[in-house]
Motif scaffolding. Structure first.
Motif, PDB file in Angstrom:
ATOM      1  N   ALA A  45      42.007  81.213  -4.239  1.00  0.00           N
ATOM      2  CA  ALA A  45      41.163  81.765  -5.326  1.00  0.00           C
ATOM      3  C   ALA A  45      40.001  82.581  -4.762  1.00  0.00           C
ATOM      4  O   ALA A  45      39.360  82.157  -3.626  1.00  0.00           O
ATOM      5  CB  ALA A  45      40.665  80.928  -6.306  1.00  0.00           C
ATOM      6  N   ASP A  46      39.767  83.920  -5.335  1.00  0.00           N
ATOM      7  CA  ASP A  46      38.628  84.684  -4.717  1.00  0.00           C
ATOM      8  C   ASP A  46      37.552  83.737  -4.652  1.00  0.00           C
ATOM      9  O   ASP A  46      36.459  84.260  -3.590  1.00  0.00           O
ATOM     10  CB  ASP A  46      38.549  85.874  -5.552  1.00  0.00           C
ATOM     11  N   ASP A  47      36.988  82.857  -5.629  1.00  0.00           N
ATOM     12  CA  ASP A  47      35.850  82.582  -5.606  1.00  0.00           C
ATOM     13  C   ASP A  47      35.858  81.083  -4.915  1.00  0.00           C
ATOM     14  O   ASP A  47      34.538  80.480  -4.715  1.00  0.00           O
ATOM     15  CB  ASP A  47      35.169  82.155  -6.905  1.00  0.00           C
ATOM     16  N   GLU A  48      36.821  80.834  -4.081  1.00  0.00           N
ATOM     17  CA  GLU A  48      36.782  79.821  -3.029  1.00  0.00           C
ATOM     18  C   GLU A  48      36.233  80.115  -1.769  1.00  0.00           C
ATOM     19  O   GLU A  48      37.011  80.918  -0.853  1.00  0.00           O
ATOM     20  CB  GLU A  48      38.165  79.086  -2.976  1.00  0.00           C
ATOM     21  N   THR A  49      35.086  79.895  -1.367  1.00  0.00           N
ATOM     22  CA  THR A  49      34.469  80.216  -0.083  1.00  0.00           C
ATOM     23  C   THR A  49      34.212  79.136   0.925  1.00  0.00           C
ATOM     24  O   THR A  49      33.903  79.376   2.018  1.00  0.00           O
ATOM     25  CB  THR A  49      33.052  80.813  -0.552  1.00  0.00           C
ATOM     26  N   ASP A  83      41.785  83.101 -14.881  1.00  0.00           N
ATOM     27  CA  ASP A  83      42.203  84.656 -13.950  1.00  0.00           C
ATOM     28  C   ASP A  83      43.367  84.886 -14.320  1.00  0.00           C
ATOM     29  O   ASP A  83      44.499  84.258 -14.550  1.00  0.00           O
ATOM     30  CB  ASP A  83      41.627  84.411 -12.396  1.00  0.00           C
ATOM     31  N   ASP A  84      43.909  86.042 -13.419  1.00  0.00           N
ATOM     32  CA  ASP A  84      45.085  86.544 -13.477  1.00  0.00           C
ATOM     33  C   ASP A  84      46.013  85.731 -12.392  1.00  0.00           C
ATOM     34  O   ASP A  84      47.341  85.374 -12.667  1.00  0.00           O
ATOM     35  CB  ASP A  84      45.228  88.154 -13.090  1.00  0.00           C
ATOM     36  N   ASP A  85      45.471  85.320 -11.336  1.00  0.00           N
ATOM     37  CA  ASP A  85      46.189  84.166 -10.568  1.00  0.00           C
ATOM     38  C   ASP A  85      46.389  82.943 -11.210  1.00  0.00           C
ATOM     39  O   ASP A  85      45.361  82.549 -11.799  1.00  0.00           O
ATOM     40  CB  ASP A  85      45.432  84.083  -9.013  1.00  0.00           C
ATOM     41  N   THR A  86      47.534  82.494 -10.961  1.00  0.00           N
ATOM     42  CA  THR A  86      47.972  81.033 -11.538  1.00  0.00           C
ATOM     43  C   THR A  86      47.379  80.001 -10.613  1.00  0.00           C
ATOM     44  O   THR A  86      47.932  80.078  -9.387  1.00  0.00           O
ATOM     45  CB  THR A  86      49.255  81.155 -11.874  1.00  0.00           C
ATOM     46  N   ALA A  87      46.569  79.339 -11.133  1.00  0.00           N
ATOM     47  CA  ALA A  87      46.202  77.926 -10.230  1.00  0.00           C
ATOM     48  C   ALA A  87      47.208  77.102 -10.188  1.00  0.00           C
ATOM     49  O   ALA A  87      48.206  77.027 -11.065  1.00  0.00           O
ATOM     50  CB  ALA A  87      44.720  77.492 -11.020  1.00  0.00           C
ATOM     51  N   GLY A 122      42.710  88.819   0.517  1.00  0.00           N
ATOM     52  CA  GLY A 122      42.203  87.479   0.440  1.00  0.00           C
ATOM     53  C   GLY A 122      42.195  86.597   1.315  1.00  0.00           C
ATOM     54  O   GLY A 122      43.061  87.045   2.346  1.00  0.00           O
ATOM     55  N   ARG A 123      42.257  85.258   1.011  1.00  0.00           N
ATOM     56  CA  ARG A 123      42.339  84.284   2.101  1.00  0.00           C
ATOM     57  C   ARG A 123      43.748  83.385   1.926  1.00  0.00           C
ATOM     58  O   ARG A 123      43.810  82.952   0.858  1.00  0.00           O
ATOM     59  CB  ARG A 123      41.266  83.270   2.167  1.00  0.00           C
ATOM     60  N   TYR A 124      44.414  83.349   2.878  1.00  0.00           N
ATOM     61  CA  TYR A 124      45.833  82.543   2.586  1.00  0.00           C
ATOM     62  C   TYR A 124      45.396  81.635   3.684  1.00  0.00           C
ATOM     63  O   TYR A 124      45.209  81.435   4.604  1.00  0.00           O
ATOM     64  CB  TYR A 124      47.037  83.613   3.096  1.00  0.00           C
ATOM     65  N   VAL A 125      46.026  80.303   3.265  1.00  0.00           N
ATOM     66  CA  VAL A 125      46.197  79.143   4.057  1.00  0.00           C
ATOM     67  C   VAL A 125      47.502  78.663   3.949  1.00  0.00           C
ATOM     68  O   VAL A 125      48.336  78.486   3.046  1.00  0.00           O
ATOM     69  CB  VAL A 125      45.240  78.128   3.640  1.00  0.00           C
ATOM     70  N   ALA A 126      48.146  78.238   5.257  1.00  0.00           N
ATOM     71  CA  ALA A 126      49.427  77.591   5.400  1.00  0.00           C
ATOM     72  C   ALA A 126      48.895  76.153   6.009  1.00  0.00           C
ATOM     73  O   ALA A 126      48.236  76.016   6.803  1.00  0.00           O
ATOM     74  CB  ALA A 126      50.129  78.289   6.481  1.00  0.00           C
ATOM     75  N   VAL A 127      49.657  75.053   5.449  1.00  0.00           N
ATOM     76  CA  VAL A 127      49.435  73.772   5.885  1.00  0.00           C
ATOM     77  C   VAL A 127      50.576  73.091   5.971  1.00  0.00           C
ATOM     78  O   VAL A 127      51.801  73.309   5.432  1.00  0.00           O
ATOM     79  CB  VAL A 127      48.511  72.957   4.873  1.00  0.00           C
ATOM     80  N   CYS A 128      50.707  71.882   6.763  1.00  0.00           N
ATOM     81  CA  CYS A 128      51.580  70.919   6.697  1.00  0.00           C
ATOM     82  C   CYS A 128      51.257  69.864   6.306  1.00  0.00           C
ATOM     83  O   CYS A 128      50.482  69.273   7.144  1.00  0.00           O
ATOM     84  CB  CYS A 128      52.440  70.864   8.008  1.00  0.00           C
ATOM     85  N   PHE A 129      51.692  69.247   5.145  1.00  0.00           N
ATOM     86  CA  PHE A 129      51.218  67.748   4.782  1.00  0.00           C
ATOM     87  C   PHE A 129      52.353  66.646   4.959  1.00  0.00           C
ATOM     88  O   PHE A 129      52.061  65.422   4.455  1.00  0.00           O
ATOM     89  CB  PHE A 129      50.630  67.875   3.308  1.00  0.00           C
ATOM     90  N   PRO A 161      42.084  72.581  -4.513  1.00  0.00           N
ATOM     91  CA  PRO A 161      41.380  73.929  -4.995  1.00  0.00           C
ATOM     92  C   PRO A 161      42.325  74.951  -5.782  1.00  0.00           C
ATOM     93  O   PRO A 161      43.463  74.554  -5.952  1.00  0.00           O
ATOM     94  CB  PRO A 161      41.142  74.655  -3.531  1.00  0.00           C
ATOM     95  N   GLU A 162      41.679  75.914  -6.356  1.00  0.00           N
ATOM     96  CA  GLU A 162      42.587  76.838  -7.150  1.00  0.00           C
ATOM     97  C   GLU A 162      43.323  77.803  -5.958  1.00  0.00           C
ATOM     98  O   GLU A 162      42.725  78.321  -5.243  1.00  0.00           O
ATOM     99  CB  GLU A 162      41.733  77.591  -8.003  1.00  0.00           C
TER     100      GLU A 162
END
Length: 204
Positions: free
Chosen positions: A124-128, A28-32, A167-174, A141-142
């Protein structure tokens, strides 16, 4: 601290200051994360890997840590919407403001006793799958990098974040639980994300 990068590899994208191991191809256009579509991307990731390896060899918030131990603060775009996001054990306060979409100039404040980071990526768009399921799976995930900031307890940093694409954006602290400015050994606690330090933003 190599553990921090291993934990970040679970969900955080390749960011301007963090490099992660390759995870596969992406047509896809988005870089994984870690995708090897171009040699330019691979070279850049390698540079980030080396930079973060050096920065994370010791506690970046220790009193004797070098000035460049943490990713540098970014100059905020003049036309960006100002947003303050506060980190504490174990949640992000104010991240919901990003749901408005657009360009944001983020001031990331650490109001906790532990070190915190804000690693923001677009899935990624297909990550549901729900974020909780992704975390529990241990799979990477991509996703596409968006922004990153890390702050020591009682301090703050700044960075720009672009959330214009739907799309879906996710922020995390690892950062591992129990990691303070006084930590002298490689942390072994679970990542803050597993304690609920996750923010999901959906842009329609």
């Amino acid at each position: 601290m190599t553990t921090w990068r291993k934990l970040a590899a679970l969900l955080a994208a390749i960011l301007l200051t963090i490099g992660l191991a390759a995870c596969g191809d992406d047509d896809d256009d988005d870089t994984a994360v870690g995708a090897d579509d171009t040699s330019e991307t691979t070279e850049a990731e390698g540079d980030h890997d080396e930079e973060m390896d050096e920065a994370m060899e010791g506690n970046p918030c220790a009193p004797d840590a070098p000035d460049d131990a943490l990713p540098p603060a970014e100059e905020l775009d003049a036309d960006a919407t100002p947003v303050t996001i506060t980190a504490k054990e174990y949640e992000f306060v104010g991240a919901d403001a990003l749901a408005a979409g657009g360009t944001f100039g983020v001031t990331f404040e650490n109001d906790g006793k532990e070190i915190h980071e804000f690693a923001l990526s677009r899935l990624a768009d297909d990550e549901t799958r729900p974020v909780e399921e992704i975390l529990a799976s241990g799979e990477e995930p991509e996703m596409t990098e968006v922004a990153f900031g890390m702050a020591c307890p009682g301090e703050s940093t700044t960075f720009n974040a672009e959330l214009s694409d739907p799309g879906r954006y996710v922020a995390v602290c690892f950062v591992p639980v129990g990691t303070t400015a006084e930590t002298t050994e490689e942390p072994s606690g679970p990542p803050h994300a597993m304690q609920g330090m996750v923010a999901e933003i959906t842009i329609d």
